[in-house]
Design a protein around this motif. Structure first.
Motif, PDB file in Angstrom:
ATOM      1  N   CYS A  17       0.835  -1.259   0.161  1.00  0.00           N
ATOM      2  CA  CYS A  17       0.213   0.047   0.159  1.00  0.00           C
ATOM      3  C   CYS A  17       0.773   1.324  -0.007  1.00  0.00           C
ATOM      4  O   CYS A  17       0.295   2.408   0.079  1.00  0.00           O
ATOM      5  CB  CYS A  17      -0.910   0.041   1.317  1.00  0.00           C
ATOM      6  SG  CYS A  17      -2.001  -1.245   1.289  1.00  0.00           S
ATOM      7  N   ASP A  20      -0.019   4.287  -2.394  1.00  0.00           N
ATOM      8  CA  ASP A  20      -1.118   4.059  -3.178  1.00  0.00           C
ATOM      9  C   ASP A  20      -2.186   4.563  -2.566  1.00  0.00           C
ATOM     10  O   ASP A  20      -2.148   5.014  -1.265  1.00  0.00           O
ATOM     11  CB  ASP A  20      -1.526   2.407  -3.027  1.00  0.00           C
ATOM     12  CG  ASP A  20      -0.696   1.697  -4.088  1.00  0.00           C
ATOM     13  OD1 ASP A  20       0.186   2.103  -4.828  1.00  0.00           O
ATOM     14  OD2 ASP A  20      -0.451   0.625  -4.037  1.00  0.00           O
ATOM     15  N   GLY A  22      -6.527   4.643  -2.295  1.00  0.00           N
ATOM     16  CA  GLY A  22      -7.532   3.431  -2.492  1.00  0.00           C
ATOM     17  C   GLY A  22      -8.569   3.680  -1.171  1.00  0.00           C
ATOM     18  O   GLY A  22      -8.662   4.614  -0.411  1.00  0.00           O
ATOM     19  N   GLN A 127      -7.678  -1.316  -3.251  1.00  0.00           N
ATOM     20  CA  GLN A 127      -7.736  -0.683  -4.640  1.00  0.00           C
ATOM     21  C   GLN A 127      -9.348  -1.269  -5.047  1.00  0.00           C
ATOM     22  O   GLN A 127     -10.208  -0.479  -5.594  1.00  0.00           O
ATOM     23  CB  GLN A 127      -6.806  -0.954  -5.414  1.00  0.00           C
ATOM     24  CG  GLN A 127      -5.338  -0.430  -5.151  1.00  0.00           C
ATOM     25  CD  GLN A 127      -5.529   0.832  -4.659  1.00  0.00           C
ATOM     26  OE1 GLN A 127      -5.796   1.736  -5.457  1.00  0.00           O
ATOM     27  NE2 GLN A 127      -4.899   1.285  -3.590  1.00  0.00           N
TER      28      GLN A 127
END
Length: 229
Positions: A17, A20, A22, A127
């Motif tokens: 992660c 990222d 999400g 995600q």
């Protein structure tokens, strides 16, 4: 024990992660801020009322700069039969140790330390439903010379709700694919699929596992351990 079905080509998908963006899942896992003292989670069979309750006790504490979550699966006499140690990181809950405990007729305990191959227990950012979060442990069973391995893959399915008593909670759904292999002089495989629900502010509140056609294990959290009377 637990088992797995398919998705062989996706075993290499291990979540990361870092950086990222999400869907934030952290609030749906066990609330470590409320677990400074041990808290008991009791799960009751939904369909087969003859099955015993499953009891886990959770406690969280800091070890240096790490937050650790300890889970103990207790038998009917209150003795631990499995102990998990997880590190709560920015990206999710990562398994750091797992002990399986058996008792002989005198009550003396024997402890087996599992080998951790894949340590992803629960992701704090997801995600979509295409990613698989990989978990695998192996252990030796000396009394019958067996080597066992459990692979468990989770895949995020989306949001839902779950009701405990009169309270409805937001919840996250995860699909399970699980495989148990045993190896002595030849390998045997057992696999099944299932589903888990994690409620916001509580953690795991429900799971369903289809062991075989017509045989389903289904458990739900009996009551909120944080509910005040």
């Amino acid at each position: 024990m637990l088992k797995y079905s398919g998705f062989l080509g996706l075993l290499l998908f291990i979540f990361s992660c870092k950086g990222d963006s999400g869907i934030d899942m952290k609030a749906y896992y066990f609330p470590v801020e409320k677990l400074a003292e041990p808290v008991t989670y009791t799960y009751t069979a939904v369909q087969d009322t003859l099955l015993e309750d499953i009891v886990w006790q959770y406690a969280a504490k800091r070890s240096g700069d790490k937050m650790m979550l300890r889970g103990e699966n207790l038998d009917r006499t209150g003795r631990p039969v499995q102990i998990n140690e997880e590190e709560i990181t920015d990206s999710g809950a990562l398994l750091r140790s797992l002990k399986l405990i058996g008792y002989d007729t005198t009550g003396e305990a024997s402890v087996i330390d599992a080998r951790i191959v894949g340590n992803h227990v629960f992701p704090f950012t997801v995600q979509d439903s295409s990613l698989v979060y990989f978990y695998k442990i192996e252990w030796d069973q000396p009394e019958d010379s067996l080597v066992l391995a459990l692979t468990r893959n989770r895949r995020y399915l989306g949001k839902t709700t779950f009701t405990i008593g009169d309270t409805e909670y937001e919840a996250a759904r995860f699909l399970l694919r699980e495989l148990l292999t045993t190896d002595r002089e030849g390998m045997t495989k057992s696999q099944w699929s299932g589903e888990e629900l994690y409620a916001k502010g509580l953690g795991l509140v429900y799971y369903r596992k289809e062991i075989s056609k017509g045989y389903i294990l289904e458990y739900a959290l009996k009551s909120s351990p944080f509910q005040t009377k």
